[in-house]
Design a protein around this motif. Sequence first.
Motif, mmCIF file in Angstrom:
data_model
loop_
_atom_site.group_PDB
_atom_site.id
_atom_site.type_symbol
_atom_site.label_atom_id
_atom_site.label_comp_id
_atom_site.label_asym_id
_atom_site.label_seq_id
_atom_site.Cartn_x
_atom_site.Cartn_y
_atom_site.Cartn_z
ATOM 1 N N UNK A 170 0.817 -1.212 0.000
ATOM 2 C CA UNK A 170 0.000 0.000 0.000
ATOM 3 C C UNK A 170 0.847 1.256 0.000
ATOM 4 N N UNK A 171 1.953 1.229 0.735
ATOM 5 C CA UNK A 171 2.846 2.384 0.792
ATOM 6 C C UNK A 171 3.493 2.644 -0.557
ATOM 7 N N UNK A 172 3.930 1.562 -1.223
ATOM 8 C CA UNK A 172 4.537 1.718 -2.544
ATOM 9 C C UNK A 172 3.530 2.284 -3.535
ATOM 10 N N UNK A 173 2.290 1.793 -3.494
ATOM 11 C CA UNK A 173 1.241 2.310 -4.384
ATOM 12 C C UNK A 173 0.968 3.786 -4.101
ATOM 13 N N UNK A 174 0.904 4.137 -2.818
ATOM 14 C CA UNK A 174 0.625 5.527 -2.462
ATOM 15 C C UNK A 174 1.737 6.464 -2.919
ATOM 16 N N UNK A 175 2.996 6.031 -2.723
ATOM 17 C CA UNK A 175 4.111 6.876 -3.136
ATOM 18 C C UNK A 175 4.206 6.988 -4.646
ATOM 19 N N UNK A 176 3.836 5.910 -5.369
ATOM 20 C CA UNK A 176 3.798 5.985 -6.826
ATOM 21 C C UNK A 176 2.706 6.957 -7.273
ATOM 22 N N UNK A 177 1.551 6.899 -6.602
ATOM 23 C CA UNK A 177 0.487 7.861 -6.906
ATOM 24 C C UNK A 177 0.934 9.278 -6.656
ATOM 25 N N UNK A 190 -4.990 8.640 -9.329
ATOM 26 C CA UNK A 190 -6.238 8.217 -8.694
ATOM 27 C C UNK A 190 -6.294 6.698 -8.564
ATOM 28 N N UNK A 191 -5.873 5.992 -9.595
ATOM 29 C CA UNK A 191 -5.892 4.529 -9.571
ATOM 30 C C UNK A 191 -5.014 3.987 -8.440
ATOM 31 N N UNK A 192 -3.803 4.536 -8.316
ATOM 32 C CA UNK A 192 -2.891 4.070 -7.270
ATOM 33 C C UNK A 192 -3.417 4.414 -5.877
ATOM 34 N N UNK A 193 -3.938 5.624 -5.693
ATOM 35 C CA UNK A 193 -4.442 6.035 -4.382
ATOM 36 C C UNK A 193 -5.646 5.183 -3.961
ATOM 37 N N UNK A 194 -6.526 4.868 -4.913
ATOM 38 C CA UNK A 194 -7.709 4.069 -4.575
ATOM 39 C C UNK A 194 -7.307 2.659 -4.142
ATOM 40 N N UNK A 195 -6.350 2.048 -4.849
ATOM 41 C CA UNK A 195 -5.910 0.708 -4.459
ATOM 42 C C UNK A 195 -5.232 0.729 -3.094
ATOM 43 N N UNK A 197 -5.814 2.768 -0.664
ATOM 44 C CA UNK A 197 -6.863 2.964 0.348
ATOM 45 C C UNK A 197 -7.501 1.637 0.726
ATOM 46 N N UNK A 198 -7.804 0.818 -0.282
ATOM 47 C CA UNK A 198 -8.415 -0.492 -0.026
ATOM 48 C C UNK A 198 -7.478 -1.363 0.807
ATOM 49 N N UNK A 199 -6.202 -1.352 0.453
ATOM 50 C CA UNK A 199 -5.213 -2.176 1.177
ATOM 51 C C UNK A 199 -5.080 -1.717 2.625
ATOM 52 N N UNK A 200 -4.961 -0.397 2.839
ATOM 53 C CA UNK A 200 -4.825 0.124 4.207
ATOM 54 C C UNK A 200 -6.066 -0.177 5.042
ATOM 55 N N UNK A 201 -7.233 -0.111 4.405
ATOM 56 C CA UNK A 201 -8.475 -0.382 5.134
ATOM 57 C C UNK A 201 -8.532 -1.842 5.577
ATOM 58 N N UNK A 202 -8.130 -2.759 4.694
ATOM 59 C CA UNK A 202 -8.118 -4.177 5.063
ATOM 60 C C UNK A 202 -7.119 -4.442 6.178
ATOM 61 N N UNK A 203 -5.995 -3.741 6.152
ATOM 62 C CA UNK A 203 -4.961 -3.923 7.183
ATOM 63 C C UNK A 203 -5.257 -3.121 8.451
ATOM 64 N N UNK A 204 -6.367 -2.368 8.448
ATOM 65 C CA UNK A 204 -6.753 -1.512 9.581
ATOM 66 C C UNK A 204 -5.646 -0.520 9.929
ATOM 67 N N UNK A 205 -5.039 0.046 8.880
ATOM 68 C CA UNK A 205 -3.938 0.995 9.034
ATOM 69 C C UNK A 205 -4.498 2.397 8.783
ATOM 70 N N UNK A 206 -4.975 3.024 9.858
ATOM 71 C CA UNK A 206 -5.807 4.214 9.730
ATOM 72 C C UNK A 206 -5.075 5.427 9.151
ATOM 73 N N UNK A 208 -2.534 5.516 7.126
ATOM 74 C CA UNK A 208 -2.336 5.303 5.699
ATOM 75 C C UNK A 208 -3.625 5.538 4.933
ATOM 76 N N UNK A 209 -4.731 5.047 5.468
ATOM 77 C CA UNK A 209 -6.021 5.254 4.835
ATOM 78 C C UNK A 209 -6.363 6.743 4.758
#
Length: 599
Positions: A170-177, A190-195, A197-206, A208-209
Amino acid sequence: MAIHIRAYSLLMGFFCIATLPIFGQNQRVADSLARIYGEGNLDGTLKLELLRNLSFNEVNDLKLSLDYAEELISLSQQLGNDLYLHRGYFQKGNKKRLLGDPEEALDAFFKSAEAAKKAHFIPGEGTSYMAIADIYSITDNSSNAMLYYDKAISTLRQSLQTSEDSIALGSALSNAGDEYLNRKNYDAALSYFEESTIIFEKAKYQIGKAYSLGNIGMVYANIGKNQLAEANINQAISILEKLEDYYPICVYLIYMAEIYVEKGDAATALSYAGRSLELAQKYGLKEQISDANHKLSELYEKAGNKGEALRYYKEHISYRDSINNIQSVQKMADLRTDYEVSQKQVEVNLLSQRQRNSRVLMVSLSIILVLAAITLATLFWYYRNISKEKKRSESLLLNILPAATARELKLKGKVEAVKFKAVTVLFTDFVEFSKAAELIEPEQLVKSIDFYFKRFDEISTNYGLEKIKTVGDSYMCACGLPTENSSHVRNVIHAAREMADFVSKEFKSNDGLSHFQMRIGVHTGPVVAGIVGIKKWQYDIWGDTVNIASRMESRSEPGRVNLSETTYELIKDEFPCEYRGEFEVKNRGLLKMYFLSIG
């Protein structure tokens, strides 16, 4: 390898995630492990793990932490253990980055990735690629940053066994975005940030979300979808308020104000901007105080309320680090620098004069047979005149450039840029100078600044410091160049004390001049030095060290000398200092700062 959100780095209005371990560093753990290390009873894999934890948890002494990493690398090579070799190089890269050496950090991260690949440790290989991409990103090498973000993402997708692995992806996707938003490629961002967000939410990483939602909102704001922007940013703000993370909230509130300006709802825009200012003032976020005041000034000006617009604009400029865009102060600065510019222009005029003299000399030689006596007398006169002009020209050149640099310029016609590994840089700045510029005649301000800067020149010369330049009321000098000097830190500290004492004694003087309080900032690290252009030369220095020294000054207080952690570590045994805590610095995150003790 897992990561956590670092102290946020504001780039183009959005927030990044850094490649640092998710579990916090703990100096007490390092102190306990150091005792075990001192006993020398461990060997093999147990010693490798001990060195890894020592390097990670040692936060008070970065050089000691780096020593542990180097020992971990050496022992891993002896034992042929590629997994711990990867971990050793990764720790080395992190320490080099914190010490302001991105080139060596990059080299260490490349070696970390290579070792992780040999060890078939996919999470380590992926996070190493992300660390490489982060270095390229902060050094504005966007194409290479994207290349390695893509490698990090594709590698990390192969290993998603734990929540920490998911957070790394999720961090790599966010930094790429992050990087795509810099490039204004909004669809990809937008595509990278949305993915993410989904990953951070599943990991309960607030946290990052929250950052991913805020960044999504900023993308929507940039493409004119204000309703979606507002919804995402409000959701991010709600999470960040629970986490008490106020710096990004202030930024997002300014974005909300922009959205309502576009909607034509000035009252709501003012409300969001006012809320941003209130939070920034409550938590001492000076940069955001400045930005919020600036936004409120713009909003009131559009509303036709000139009085409020002026009031907020004055508050805005009082918090700005630089006065380059303030018209009244720039007029004063121009008066101050006119003399320096004219000095440099004299050299150009002298060169032209020499050329004219040479032409006259050739004409005189052409008639030497007829007017031998006159020609000889003329030749003697011009020779003496040219010698004087040459000496004067060289004197002016030495007044502009360091002696070694001037010699190289005369011999080669140019000066090669030189990297110095250890230089201490000092910045000064007068408190509330911009307010004084609005009330006092520019001529008096020039006379007052000249009074102070002449004394600073004398102090710099006494301690072997090289004056770099003045910008408005800011004075910059450094020690350790153009000739390396092992006592560069000590010399700068003595000079800083003497400058501070001088300004403090003059503050209440009644001598017809304007007197000020002053902030001083000092940082030590590598710089690149040289001159640019072909006329009006100026010896200057560049690099992250200069930027951090400037931030040390802006984070200082009236009458105090603010030191970076790097400088403090070099002088703490000789000069008493006061620990101030960690402060947010733009593009650097949280940095430890220290006051040089008075007296």
